[in-house]
Enzyme design. Sequence first.
Site, PDB file in Angstrom:
ATOM      1  N   TYR A  98      21.851   2.087  43.021  1.00 33.65           N
ATOM      2  CA  TYR A  98      23.174   1.860  43.661  1.00 33.65           C
ATOM      3  C   TYR A  98      23.347   2.601  44.700  1.00 33.65           C
ATOM      4  O   TYR A  98      24.016   2.079  45.848  1.00 33.65           O
ATOM      5  CB  TYR A  98      24.402   1.946  42.637  1.00 33.65           C
ATOM      6  N   ASN A 121      26.876 -10.483  40.859  1.00 33.75           N
ATOM      7  CA  ASN A 121      25.841 -11.427  41.679  1.00 33.75           C
ATOM      8  C   ASN A 121      25.853 -12.710  40.972  1.00 33.75           C
ATOM      9  O   ASN A 121      25.435 -12.889  39.704  1.00 33.75           O
ATOM     10  CB  ASN A 121      24.470 -10.744  41.515  1.00 33.75           C
ATOM     11  N   CYS A 129      19.256  -8.549  41.238  1.00 34.13           N
ATOM     12  CA  CYS A 129      20.208  -7.757  40.974  1.00 34.13           C
ATOM     13  C   CYS A 129      19.327  -6.670  39.733  1.00 34.13           C
ATOM     14  O   CYS A 129      19.717  -5.552  39.487  1.00 34.13           O
ATOM     15  CB  CYS A 129      21.411  -7.960  40.534  1.00 34.13           C
ATOM     16  N   HIS A 130      18.549  -7.263  39.021  1.00 31.46           N
ATOM     17  CA  HIS A 130      17.877  -6.530  37.892  1.00 31.46           C
ATOM     18  C   HIS A 130      17.257  -5.258  38.413  1.00 31.46           C
ATOM     19  O   HIS A 130      16.767  -4.455  37.767  1.00 31.46           O
ATOM     20  CB  HIS A 130      17.004  -7.339  37.017  1.00 31.46           C
ATOM     21  N   GLU A 156       7.856  -7.625  36.152  1.00 33.04           N
ATOM     22  CA  GLU A 156       7.410  -7.159  37.601  1.00 33.04           C
ATOM     23  C   GLU A 156       6.764  -5.857  37.572  1.00 33.04           C
ATOM     24  O   GLU A 156       5.920  -5.624  38.657  1.00 33.04           O
ATOM     25  CB  GLU A 156       8.775  -7.078  38.458  1.00 33.04           C
TER      26      GLU A 156
END
Length: 166
Positions: A98, A121, A129-130, A156
Amino acid sequence: MKTYFTHVDSPIGRLMLTANERALTGLYFSTGNKAKKEPDPAWQLCEARFEQARKELNEYFDGGRRQFNVALEPRATPFQNKVLAALNQIPFGEMRSYKQIAETIGSPKAVRAVGSANGNNPIAIFIPCHRVVGSNGALTGFGGGLHAKRYLLSLEQPQRSLAGVP
């Protein structure tokens, strides 16, 4: 303006997508603290409007898509839009804190506001946002639940184990 919706089954549960005439406007999880399982009564079911979004989501969950091309139109404040734009710059397979997002948008002291914007979001997954975690690398809140966030990050980053991450 009319809102259209559809449902998409995924490995992290049923997702509900919304759109207007121009673009995708929302993604809702069926799990987690921001779950929305039923559409608003004024919304209109329209499968055809979501063909591209459905195709891209399926390719993403199958491991074949790293970037989304579907048109997006998030409903957000100017500050939230800055945060969402920064989220879209996080490369596939990478994470940011953040604090790093706050610095990226030129507001280094706005860490909490960045967290709030990230948490609001409206088009999660498409706007990643993950990929935002705490400064110590810990998984923090996620609208679809931490299990969903952990799944998306593992998808990912298959070489990185997230098993020990709370």
